[in-house]
Design an enzyme around this catalytic site. Structure first.
Site, PDB file in Angstrom:
ATOM      1  N   ASP A 163     -39.777  34.618  12.442  1.00 42.05           N
ATOM      2  CA  ASP A 163     -40.334  35.730  11.990  1.00 42.05           C
ATOM      3  C   ASP A 163     -39.347  36.675  11.528  1.00 42.05           C
ATOM      4  O   ASP A 163     -39.909  37.933  11.104  1.00 42.05           O
ATOM      5  CB  ASP A 163     -41.220  36.395  13.170  1.00 42.05           C
ATOM      6  CG  ASP A 163     -40.387  36.681  14.429  1.00 42.05           C
ATOM      7  OD1 ASP A 163     -39.156  36.305  14.575  1.00 42.05           O
ATOM      8  OD2 ASP A 163     -41.142  37.017  15.328  1.00 42.05           O
ATOM      9  N   GLU A 252     -28.631  36.336  24.834  1.00 43.00           N
ATOM     10  CA  GLU A 252     -27.573  36.161  24.148  1.00 43.00           C
ATOM     11  C   GLU A 252     -26.318  36.187  24.805  1.00 43.00           C
ATOM     12  O   GLU A 252     -25.510  35.432  24.575  1.00 43.00           O
ATOM     13  CB  GLU A 252     -27.673  37.425  23.072  1.00 43.00           C
ATOM     14  CG  GLU A 252     -28.875  37.299  22.084  1.00 43.00           C
ATOM     15  CD  GLU A 252     -30.020  38.110  22.698  1.00 43.00           C
ATOM     16  OE1 GLU A 252     -31.134  38.093  22.034  1.00 43.00           O
ATOM     17  OE2 GLU A 252     -30.384  38.258  23.723  1.00 43.00           O
TER      18      GLU A 252
END
Length: 306
Positions: A163, A252
């Site tokens: 997205d 992350e």
């Protein structure tokens, strides 16, 4: 037997015709691309650039085909990209297979599937940040890469959500990532800021910190779209995977802590001043009229793939 004489003018015409045909054959056999110089260079040099493996977790929803169609146009333009799509399903779906086929990407894509455990699935009106997403799918892609990639050839791994919005120029920058390095760059519209970005030394060669406003104490306070990784790091560090056991916003940091340190990050995108990716999100599809049809045993998309 009579002698055949060819006049000089006829010889000249034959030579001209031969040269024109030769030029046409050469032109048709050569890759051509219209666009900015960086895109033309990537198109011509596609065979010599490192392959970029873009990993995209995806799941069934009304906007899924629209999201993946938009992304597929990037892959049509960039010959050195290989798309690894991992569906959150029990089996790969006709919708995604058909999309890859229509885009002509069957030979430059890999389609995998693995279901997210039910305890980690979002429910009802859960906000999308409450549970880690894409963990199973990204880890399956990493397992596939470790088993299939040529370790002697330089390649790059990028975790590419379906997205976000990506400039083709981002992949030109990504191609500059050196062996054994993690490349980093700014991301627009994320973390409550117009842009999250690495902070660099005066000469622009080292990362000294980040301007993150949300949880800046994270080891690597950056978005998943803010970095890509040289594949050899994953080969040398088999323990590098994503985890359900980390705090929110730490996926992350969880993957990067196994692979690099801040001072080893490679700044890209014009010393981290160019924004080439944006953390956009598609609005949830409103289908009240469709739901009313379904209650009547009808539907607007009968026999169609939307």
């Amino acid at each position: 037997m009579s002698e055949v004489r060819i006049r000089p003018r006829q010889v000249l015409i034959l030579i001209i015709v031969f040269l024109v045909v030769l030029m046409m054959v050469h032109r048709n056999g050569k890759r051509t691309c219209q666009g900015p110089e960086y895109l033309q260079a990537m198109f011509v040099q596609g065979d010599t650039l490192p392959t970029i493996y873009a990993v995209t977790p995806t799941y069934p929803r009304p906007a899924q085909k629209a999201e993946l169609t938009r992304l597929s146009h990037l892959f049509m333009l960039l010959p050195h990209l290989h798309w690894i799509i991992v569906e959150d399903t029990n089996a790969t779906t006709p919708l995604v297979r058909n999309l890859l086929d229509r885009a002509g990407l069957e030979k430059r894509s890999t389609l995998l599937n693995i279901k997210t455990p039910s305890e980690f699935k979002l429910k009802g009106k859960d906000p999308n940040w409450i549970k880690p997403r894409g963990v199973e799918q990204r880890n399956l892609a990493l397992a596939w890469l470790r088993n299939h990639v040529d370790v002697d050839r330089h390649s790059i791994v990028f975790f590419m959500d379906d997205d976000n919005s990506y400039s083709t120029e981002l992949f030109a920058e990504m191609s500059k990532i050196e062996r054994g390095r993690v490349g980093v760059w700014p991301v627009g519209l994320v973390g409550g800021l117009m842009v999250e970005r690495p902070l660099l030394t005066e000469d622009g060669t080292k990362v000294t910190g980040f301007n993150a406003a949300w949880r800046p104490e994270r080891p690597f306070p950056i978005d998943m779209a803010a970095f890509a990784i040289s594949m050899d790091l994953f080969i040398r560090n088999p323990q590098a995977t994503f985890s359900y056991e980390v705090q929110r916003g730490y996926q992350e940091s969880e993957i990067l802590r196994h692979l690099t340190t801040r001072d080893q990050l490679q700044p890209l995108a014009n010393r981290c001043t160019d924004v080439l990716v944006w953390h956009t999100r598609t609005e949830k599809t409103k289908l009240a009229a469709e739901e009313a049809l379904l209650k009547k045993g009808q539907r607007s998309d009968g026999g169609m793939e939307v």
